[in-house]
Design a protein around this motif. Structure first.
Motif, PDB file in Angstrom:
ATOM      1  N   ASN A  94      -0.638  10.520   5.912  1.00  0.00           N
ATOM      2  CA  ASN A  94       0.092   9.798   6.747  1.00  0.00           C
ATOM      3  C   ASN A  94       1.495   9.408   6.373  1.00  0.00           C
TER       4      ASN A  94
ATOM      5  N   SER B 258       5.991   8.148   7.876  1.00  0.00           N
ATOM      6  CA  SER B 258       6.606   6.541   7.716  1.00  0.00           C
ATOM      7  C   SER B 258       7.809   6.800   6.650  1.00  0.00           C
TER       8      SER B 258
ATOM      9  N   GLY C  29       1.618   3.876  -0.629  1.00  0.00           N
ATOM     10  CA  GLY C  29       0.224   4.440  -0.911  1.00  0.00           C
ATOM     11  C   GLY C  29      -0.640   3.920  -2.139  1.00  0.00           C
TER      12      GLY C  29
ATOM     13  N   LYS D 187      -0.047   0.126  -5.084  1.00  0.00           N
ATOM     14  CA  LYS D 187       0.714  -0.832  -5.441  1.00  0.00           C
ATOM     15  C   LYS D 187       1.825  -0.372  -6.653  1.00  0.00           C
TER      16      LYS D 187
ATOM     17  N   VAL E 174       6.575   0.674   0.894  1.00  0.00           N
ATOM     18  CA  VAL E 174       6.005   0.911   2.051  1.00  0.00           C
ATOM     19  C   VAL E 174       4.433   0.780   1.745  1.00  0.00           C
TER      20      VAL E 174
ATOM     21  N   GLY F 114       0.936   1.060   4.061  1.00  0.00           N
ATOM     22  CA  GLY F 114       0.607   1.469   5.188  1.00  0.00           C
ATOM     23  C   GLY F 114      -0.867   1.959   5.118  1.00  0.00           C
ATOM     24  N   MET F 115      -1.170   2.503   6.292  1.00  0.00           N
ATOM     25  CA  MET F 115      -2.502   2.866   6.240  1.00  0.00           C
ATOM     26  C   MET F 115      -2.519   3.993   7.366  1.00  0.00           C
ATOM     27  N   ALA F 116      -3.536   4.943   7.385  1.00  0.00           N
ATOM     28  CA  ALA F 116      -3.347   5.954   8.276  1.00  0.00           C
ATOM     29  C   ALA F 116      -4.101   5.347   9.682  1.00  0.00           C
TER      30      ALA F 116
ATOM     31  N   ASP G 191      -8.014  -4.607   2.171  1.00  0.00           N
ATOM     32  CA  ASP G 191      -7.034  -4.995   1.222  1.00  0.00           C
ATOM     33  C   ASP G 191      -6.927  -6.624   1.169  1.00  0.00           C
TER      34      ASP G 191
ATOM     35  N   LYS H 106      -7.324   8.128  -2.181  1.00  0.00           N
ATOM     36  CA  LYS H 106      -8.405   7.043  -2.493  1.00  0.00           C
ATOM     37  C   LYS H 106      -9.834   8.045  -2.518  1.00  0.00           C
TER      38      LYS H 106
HETATM   39  C1  J2J Z   1      -0.715  -1.133  -2.383  1.00  0.00           C
HETATM   40  N1  J2J Z   1      -1.594  -0.394  -1.949  1.00  0.00           N
HETATM   41  C2  J2J Z   1      -0.987   0.428  -0.736  1.00  0.00           C
HETATM   42  C3  J2J Z   1       1.339  -0.138  -1.292  1.00  0.00           C
HETATM   43  C4  J2J Z   1      -1.010   1.902   0.753  1.00  0.00           C
HETATM   44  C5  J2J Z   1       2.791   4.659   4.508  1.00  0.00           C
HETATM   45  C6  J2J Z   1       2.334   4.480   3.273  1.00  0.00           C
HETATM   46  C7  J2J Z   1       1.088   4.549   2.783  1.00  0.00           C
HETATM   47  C8  J2J Z   1       0.097   5.043   3.448  1.00  0.00           C
HETATM   48  C9  J2J Z   1      -1.307   5.162   2.967  1.00  0.00           C
HETATM   49  C10 J2J Z   1       0.411   5.079   4.846  1.00  0.00           C
HETATM   50  C11 J2J Z   1       0.286   0.513  -0.494  1.00  0.00           C
HETATM   51  N2  J2J Z   1       0.599  -0.924  -2.094  1.00  0.00           N
HETATM   52  N3  J2J Z   1       2.438  -0.161  -1.082  1.00  0.00           N
HETATM   53  O1  J2J Z   1      -0.828   5.555   5.653  1.00  0.00           O
HETATM   54  O2  J2J Z   1       1.752   5.301   6.699  1.00  0.00           O
HETATM   55  C12 J2J Z   1      -3.376   1.222   0.077  1.00  0.00           C
HETATM   56  C13 J2J Z   1      -4.049   0.126   0.787  1.00  0.00           C
HETATM   57  C14 J2J Z   1      -4.247   0.913   2.345  1.00  0.00           C
HETATM   58  C15 J2J Z   1      -4.286   2.157   1.752  1.00  0.00           C
HETATM   59  C16 J2J Z   1      -4.177   3.197   2.966  1.00  0.00           C
HETATM   60  C17 J2J Z   1       1.608   5.124   5.531  1.00  0.00           C
HETATM   61  N4  J2J Z   1       0.145   1.649   0.552  1.00  0.00           N
HETATM   62  N5  J2J Z   1      -1.770   1.102   0.003  1.00  0.00           N
HETATM   63  O3  J2J Z   1      -1.439   4.898   1.658  1.00  0.00           O
HETATM   64  O4  J2J Z   1      -4.429   5.548   4.798  1.00  0.00           O
HETATM   65  O5  J2J Z   1      -5.324  -0.095   0.157  1.00  0.00           O
HETATM   66  O6  J2J Z   1      -2.234   5.256   3.783  1.00  0.00           O
HETATM   67  O7  J2J Z   1      -5.295   0.008   2.700  1.00  0.00           O
HETATM   68  O8  J2J Z   1      -3.957   6.859   2.508  1.00  0.00           O
HETATM   69  O9  J2J Z   1      -3.639   2.381   0.756  1.00  0.00           O
HETATM   70  O10 J2J Z   1      -4.277   4.517   2.402  1.00  0.00           O
HETATM   71  P1  J2J Z   1      -3.792   5.847   3.533  1.00  0.00           P
END
Ligand code: J2J
Length: 550
Positions: free
Chosen positions: A244, A249, A316, A318, A338, A340-342, A422, A448
């Protein structure tokens, strides 16, 4: 479940309560744009601009539009029907983008699998999405997906169509698809589901995330503003394009939305990416923390000119402040965190934010209408600045997974908030600092892994009496996976158990990094404790014994 009868298929939907729909439209978030519509508009406005560069393939907007049309019409000519779901498992090649836009143009629904996925994961998403088609690369990163396609077809009678990007052997190749573009349907309803994205998944196998054209394109358009993406941007997809993050993003969709250029890198390491950055004058890239650190380490002595790179986004997982500092120092470009999450919510540090914010936080939400709650274990708001569970709802966050009532009951509150799993701290200005998570997944360099899913694979081994999989802090990966195993009968070796998990047909990143045999799960608590508590105890005890940092 395996029926191809459209009437037996669960409908795809993602809906918001009427009042929120009205609000999001009035605010101009949802504008009735669609994915095929956006590409058409760019192809009409700037037909000769380069859109996509993947390997030796270079496609202008007009060429991408036409190629996508051929793919879409070709799929309909082969008997697929608008609304059919198509599992897409393609590497970072121009075909990834052409295929997904071909599907959008034909009203077909992409279901994104990662290249790392194997039989177990792909067959799960095929079933869950009730897909009747599969499109994969012939080979990617040393793996032959035609072999996987044969196994899937043998096991899944519902899988009627297999298309291969590259040499298809007995299968139809994507390049050979052709059809009359007059057979393509009109643009879809902007409120309809455009694709199914996969969840990181904390319990069991991946859940499917239905995203609509309107909600997703709002997040993409707003990301472009925040990330200053414009027509002169050259955006590199270094992570797998199906993720995602590099998709949205702002991702390759952001770049295409802006009429900019997308460069797909066949690998995320400096060896492949650096020469490409220099050759294509890449300006923006998104990476997970371990890769960002690797790039920062390699950049100062690299023979390649990386001076075109203006912004590196890291997310994605920390990025701790010391690592953020190293990224900034090593690459000399602007860092943007960034988070984010899907499922929806995306936070960014802003390009003009002060250094302590950029290094020390994971940013703030995209939208003024992203509602964020930080709650204690009893569901009450924590005091400002305290750590709590992050819940969210808003104009691009889903209210339900597809075909998963159990997960929906767990993951969403009655008033439609998504429980992210989170744990965060909210600072003044709405900036979030991620402080770990409540759920039981391992975040291995941004991939994940569900502890439960891997425990199930281990328990399928006859010499495993019980198993608990936990995350262990890792200096390179951020977290690695460690399986605590109680053996029975003839004790297996760690290598045998790893080979066993791999042999179960799962992505390589899910194979436990470490296996620790224990005689029992010595629990101090009285009575039965939850798996979650057990995992926490095992982790703590192990870290105490090894003296590793937490
Ligand atoms: C800590 N944990 C993080 C961060 C995601 C943009 C960026 C990332 C994703 C992604 C995404 C984190 N620091 N900076 O979809 O559009 C962990 C959290 C979160 C989970 C989501 C996007 N950025 N995470 O990583 O669906 O635990 O999306 O809930 O793969 O990644 O994972 P995902």
């Amino acid at each position: 479940m395996h029926s191809n009868d459209a009437h037996a298929r669960l409908p795809l939907a993602q809906t918001w309560p009427a009042a929120r729909v009205a609000r999001y439209r009035a605010a101009g978030y949802w504008r009735g744009e669609t994915l095929p519509g956006l590409l058409r508009a760019r192809a009409e406005a700037h037909p000769d601009d380069l859109a996509v560069i993947g390997g030796e393939v270079r496609l202008t907007y007009a060429q991408l539009w036409q190629y996508a049309g051929r793919i879409g019409a070709g799929l309909l000519a082969r008997g697929l029907r608008p609304g059919d779901r198509v599992v897409v498992q393609l590497g970072n090649t121009a075909d990834f983008i052409a295929v997904v836009f071909g599907l959008f143009r034909a009203g077909l629904i992409p279901v994104y699998a990662l290249p790392a996925h194997r039989f177990t994961e792909v067959s799960h998403v095929l079933d869950k999405a009730q897909a009747n088609a599969y499109i994969a690369s012939a080979q990617y990163e040393g793996f032959d997906y035609r072999t996987l396609a044969r196994e899937l077809q043998a096991a899944r009678p519902a899988l009627q169509h297999v298309l291969i990007s590259g040499d298809g052997e007995e299968f139809t190749s994507v390049a050979s698809l052709d059809g009359d573009t007059a057979t393509l349907p009109p643009d879809p309803d902007p409120q309809s589901v455009a694709f199914l994205q996969l969840s990181g998944g904390s319990t069991g196998l991946s859940k499917l995330i239905p995203r609509t054209h309107d909600d997703y394109l709002y997040s993409v358009r707003a990301s472009n503003e925040i990330c200053a993406i414009n027509r002169s941007t050259v955006y590199m997809v270094a992570l797998p394009a199906a993720h995602n993050f590099p998709m949205s993003s702002p991702g390759f969709l952001g770049a295409l939305y802006a009429g900019a250029r997308v460069v797909l890198s066949a690998g995320p390491g400096p060896d492949v990416a650096f020469p490409l950055i220099a050759r294509e004058q890449v300006t923006c890239v998104g990476l997970v923390p371990p890769l960002a650190l690797l790039w920062a380490q390699a950049a100062p002595t690299s023979a390649h000119d990386l001076s075109s790179l203006k912004v590196m986004q890291v997310g994605g997982a920390k990025l701790v402040p010391e690592a953020a500092r190293r990224v900034v120092d090593g690459l000399g470009c602007q860092l943007q965190q960034v988070f984010g999450m899907a499922e929806g919510l995306v936070n960014y540090t802003r390009l003009h934010d002060a250094e302590d914010i950029v290094l020390g936080t994971q940013g703030r939400p995209i939208s003024p209408d992203d509602e964020v709650l930080v709650l204690d274990d009893h569901g009450h708001p924590v005091a400002p600045g305290e750590v709590g569970h992050l819940l969210t709802r808003g104009p691009y966050t889903i209210g339900a997974y597809h075909n998963d009532p159990g997960a929906n009951a767990r993951s969403f509150t009655e008033d439609g908030f998504y429980r992210t799993g989170d744990r965060v701290q909210q600072l003044p200005g709405g900036y979030l600092v991620v402080q770990g998570r409540a759920g039981d997944h391992i975040n291995r360099a941004g991939e994940k892994i569900s502890a439960e899913e891997i425990e199930d694979h281990l328990l399928a081994h006859s010499a495993v009496f019980d198993a608990a999989v936990v995350s262990i802090p890792d200096p390179y990966l951020g977290e690695r996976s460690c399986a605590f195993v109680i053996a029975q009968g003839e004790a297996p070796t760690a290598a045998q158990l790893k080979a066993w998990v791999r042999g179960r047909g799962v992505a390589a990143f899910k194979v436990p990094d470490q296996v620790v045999f224990v005689p029992a799960f010595g629990t101090t608590a009285v009575g039965k404790i939850s798996r979650r508590e057990l995992r926490a105890q095992l982790r703590d005890h192990h870290l105490q014994q090894t003296g590793e940092p937490r």
